[in-house]
Design a protein around this motif. Structure first.
Motif, PDB file in Angstrom:
ATOM      1  N   ASP A 224      46.241  39.659  29.781  1.00 42.08           N
ATOM      2  CA  ASP A 224      45.153  40.579  29.421  1.00 42.08           C
ATOM      3  C   ASP A 224      44.255  39.115  30.598  1.00 42.08           C
ATOM      4  N   HIS A 226      45.159  38.873  33.419  1.00 45.34           N
ATOM      5  CA  HIS A 226      45.178  39.315  34.394  1.00 45.34           C
ATOM      6  C   HIS A 226      44.674  40.529  34.641  1.00 45.34           C
ATOM      7  N   THR A 227      43.955  41.716  33.218  1.00 44.20           N
ATOM      8  CA  THR A 227      43.576  41.904  34.202  1.00 44.20           C
ATOM      9  C   THR A 227      41.743  41.952  33.921  1.00 44.20           C
ATOM     10  N   ARG A 228      41.496  40.878  33.448  1.00 47.14           N
ATOM     11  CA  ARG A 228      40.260  40.540  33.189  1.00 47.14           C
ATOM     12  C   ARG A 228      39.782  40.220  34.656  1.00 47.14           C
ATOM     13  N   SER A 229      41.182  39.408  35.667  1.00 49.12           N
ATOM     14  CA  SER A 229      40.771  39.083  36.552  1.00 49.12           C
ATOM     15  C   SER A 229      40.326  40.200  37.236  1.00 49.12           C
ATOM     16  N   LEU A 230      41.514  41.477  37.222  1.00 53.49           N
ATOM     17  CA  LEU A 230      41.055  42.795  38.055  1.00 53.49           C
ATOM     18  C   LEU A 230      39.424  42.817  37.830  1.00 53.49           C
ATOM     19  N   GLN A 231      39.162  42.925  36.858  1.00 54.16           N
ATOM     20  CA  GLN A 231      37.697  43.643  35.865  1.00 54.16           C
ATOM     21  C   GLN A 231      36.572  43.052  37.121  1.00 54.16           C
ATOM     22  N   ALA A 232      37.222  41.343  36.648  1.00 55.63           N
ATOM     23  CA  ALA A 232      35.288  40.336  37.327  1.00 55.63           C
ATOM     24  C   ALA A 232      36.290  40.597  39.298  1.00 55.63           C
ATOM     25  N   GLU A 234      36.633  43.024  40.923  1.00 55.64           N
ATOM     26  CA  GLU A 234      36.208  44.533  40.858  1.00 55.64           C
ATOM     27  C   GLU A 234      35.142  44.841  40.702  1.00 55.64           C
ATOM     28  N   VAL A 235      34.482  43.911  40.526  1.00 53.90           N
ATOM     29  CA  VAL A 235      32.392  43.492  40.008  1.00 53.90           C
ATOM     30  C   VAL A 235      32.714  42.563  40.871  1.00 53.90           C
ATOM     31  N   SER A 238      32.067  44.920  44.189  1.00 56.85           N
ATOM     32  CA  SER A 238      31.460  45.755  44.268  1.00 56.85           C
ATOM     33  C   SER A 238      29.560  44.810  44.429  1.00 56.85           C
TER      34      SER A 238
END
Length: 493
Positions: A224, A226-232, A234-235, A238
Motif C-alpha cells: 500500500d 509503495h502504491t501511494r509512493s508511486l502515485q505521489a 507520478e503527481v 506531472s
C-alpha cells in the motif's frame, strides 16, 4: 508415541517457515535496493519468525529428548529475538526515535532470548507428549518455572506491540489497519500457545501461523505504501513537467515580448507615413481612375490591418497594472460593443441577468478582453447572423458569454486557441485571444470555449465564456495562475 512421519502438527509450522523465508528473501532484495531502515528491521523480524516456525517442526517429528529440548530452546530464543526486532521495526516506522520503553522492552526480549539458549535454565531436559484437538499430538519439552515466567512475558510483549501498532493506526500511517489486524491475530495465537505450553488448554500451537499472518499483514502495508509512493511520484512528475513547460513558455513569451516591442515600434512609423500619404494620394487621383482608387482603398485596408496587429502586439507586451473597482457591466458593454467593429456591431445583442450587474475588476482590462472576443466573433461569421453577449451570476462568479453563429472552432484547434500567433483565419494575427486569456487570468478568472448550444442541442457557432470572481478576495494571486484554463464545454450559460 509420535512416529517419524510428519503430521499436521509439523506441517503447519513447516509451511509457515517456508513462506517466511521467501518473504524474508524478498525483504532483503527490497532493502538492498531502497536501503530504508524499516525494511532492514522487517527483514530481521521475518527471519526470526522463520526460525521460530522451523524449530517448532520438531514437535511433530518424534525426535529424541535432547534434540527436542534444543529445538525448544531455539524456539524461545527466536521468539525473544523476533520481539526485539519487531519493536525496532515499529519504532522506525513511526518516524520518531525509539522511546525509553522501546529500548527497555527490546533489551528484555533480547536477554530472554539469550537466556533461553542456556541448557536447563528455561527448558528442562524432560519431554512430554501433549494431545491436542483435531487428533494432533505434540512431543514438547517441559519448561522450568523460569520458562513459564518467560512465556508469560512473551504475551506481555505482544500486547505492547499491539499498542504500538494501534498508535500508528491512530496517526493514520499507511497500511496501519492491516498491520493492526495482523498484530491482534498474533496476540491471540500467542496467548493460545502460552496457555497450551502451561498445560491449561488442549488447543494446538498456532503462533507460527500468527507470525505468518503478521508478516503478510505488514507486507500488505508495504504494498500500500509503495502504491501511494508511486502515485505521489507520478503527481510530482506531472507537476514538474507542467512547471517545466510553464518556465519554457514564460521564457519564450519574454523573448517574444521583447521582439514584439521592437517590431511594433519599427512598424508603427512606416504605417503612420502610409496613413498620412494615402489621403493625399487619393486626392491626386482623377475621378475616373477606378482601378487606381480601388488599389488605394486596398492599401488603406491593409495598412489599417497592420495597425491593428501592431496595437495587439503592444497590448500583448505591455505590463499590466491592475486597478480593481466595481465595474458596471451594462455600461462597459455599451461602450465596448459599438467600438468593436463599427456598423457591424449593431448585430450584437446584450443581456445582463440579475446578480451580474457589477463585478470587481479592472474596467480597462476587462473591456480590452471583451472587445477582442467581440471582434473575434464578428470576424467568424456574417454580422447579420447576430452575436449574443450574456452576463449571468452563478456561485460567486460572473459568467460573460460571447456567442456567435459562425463555423465554430475546429476540435483540433481548441487546445491551441490561446497560444500566441495561432490563428485559424488567413487574415488573423493570433494575438487577440492570447491577450484575452492573459487578461482574464490576471483578473483571477479563466476562459472556456465550446460550441453554441440551443435547446440542449449543439448547433453551428462558437461560445467563449469568461468566468470572473465577484469579489477581489476570491481571486487568487496573479503569481499562482501561470496556466490558462481552456475547457471544451457543451452546456448553456
Amino acid at each position: 508415541m509420535v512416529g517419524p512421519s510428519l503430521g499436521a502438527e509439523g506441517v503447519l509450522p513447516l509451511i509457515s517457515a517456508v513462506c517466511l523465508v521467501l518473504v524474508g528473501g524478498y525483504a532483503i532484495v527490497a532493502w538492498r535496493r531502497f536501503r530504508t531502515r524499516p525494511l532492514a528491521w522487517f527483514a530481521g523480524g521475518v527471519f526470526a519468525a522463520a526460525l521460530f516456525a522451523a524449530s517448532s517442526v520438531s514437535m511433530g517429528l518424534g525426535v529424541d529428548a535432547p534434540t527436542e529440548a534444543l529445538c525448544s530452546r531455539v524456539t524461545m530464543f527466536s521468539g525473544g529475538l523476533h520481539g526485539a526486532l519487531w519493536i525496532g521495526f515499529l519504532a522506525s516506522q513511526s518516524g520518531h526515535p525509539p522511546t525509553r520503553t522501546d529500548w527497555q522492552l527490546a533489551a528484555a526480549c533480547a536477554v530472554v532470548g539469550l537466556l533461553s539458549l542456556v541448557p536447563g535454565l528455561v527448558i528442562s531436559g524432560a519431554v512430554f507428549e501433549r494431545a491436542a484437538w483435531f487428533g494432533m499430538r505434540y512431543r514438547d519439552s517441559v519448561p522450568t518455572p523460569l520458562g513459564r515466567v518467560f512465556a508469560g512475558l512473551y504475551s506481555v510483549g505482544l500486547l505492547y506491540l499491539d499498542a504500538r501498532t494501534y498508535e500508528l493506526w491512530r496517526r493514520g500511517a499507511p497500511g496501519a489497519p492491516s498491520q493492526l489486524a495482523a498484530s491482534g491475530l498474533l496476540t491471540v495465537t500467542g496467548l493460545n500457545d502460552t496457555l497450551a505450553f502451561a498445560g491449561l488448554t488442549r488447543a494446538p500451537y498456532l503462533n507460527d501461523i500468527g507470525l505468518l499472518a503478521l508478516v503478510l499483514g505488514v507486507g500488505a502495508s508495504f504494498v500500500d505504501l509503495h502504491t501511494r509512493s508511486l502515485q505521489a511520484l507520478e503527481v510530482v512528475r506531472s507537476d514538474l513537467g507542467a512547471a517545466r513547460e510553464a518556465l519554457v513558455r514564460r521564457e519564450r513569451l519574454a523573448a517574444l515580448g521583447e521582439l514584439s516591442a521592437v517590431v511594433a515600434h519599427e512598424v508603427r512609423n512606416p504605417v503612420a507615413v502610409i496613413f498620412n500619404a494615402l489621403p493625399m494620394l487619393k486626392r491626386s487621383l482623377p475621378a475616373e481612375a477606378g482601378p487606381s482608387r480601388a488599389l488605394a482603398e486596398i492599401i488603406g485596408e491593409e495598412a489599417d490591418r497592420i495597425r491593428r496587429i501592431v496595437d495587439e502586439l503592444l497590448d500583448f507586451v505591455r505590463p499590466i497594472e491592475l486597478r480593481r473597482d466595481a465595474v458596471d457591466l451594462a455600461a462597459l458593454l455599451s461602450s465596448v460593443v459599438p467600438a468593436s467593429e463599427g456598423e457591424a456591431a449593431q448585430a450584437v445583442s446584450v443581456e445582463v441577468g440579475p446578480g451580474a450587474e457589477t463585478v470587481q475588476a479592472d474596467a480597462h482590462l476587462l473591456g480590452l478582453a471583451l472587445s477582442n472576443l467581440l471582434r473575434n466573433a464578428l470576424q467568424s461569421g456574417s454580422p447579420r447572423d447576430g452575436i449574443r453577449v450574456l452576463c449571468r451570476a452563478e456561485a460567486a462568479r460572473v459568467h460573460l458569454a460571447v456567442i456567435d453563429r459562425g463555423p465554430g472552432v475546429p476540435e483540433a484547434s481548441v487546445g491551441r486557441l490561446f497560444e500566441p500567433f495561432f490563428t485559424t483565419r488567413p487574415t488573423g494575427s493570433g494575438i487577440g485571444l492570447t491577450v484575452v486569456a492573459r487578461t482574464v487570468r490576471d483578473l483571477g478568472g479563466f476562459v472556456e470555449v465550446g460550441d453554441r448550444v440551443a435547446s440542449g442541442v449543439t448547433v453551428g457557432g462558437a461560445r467563449f465564456v469568461v468566468r470572473l470572481p465577484v469579489r477581489v478576495s476570491e481571486a487568487p494571486p496573479v503569481a499562482t495562475r501561470e496556466v490558462v484554463r481552456v475547457v471544451v464545454v457543451a452546456r448553456g450559460v
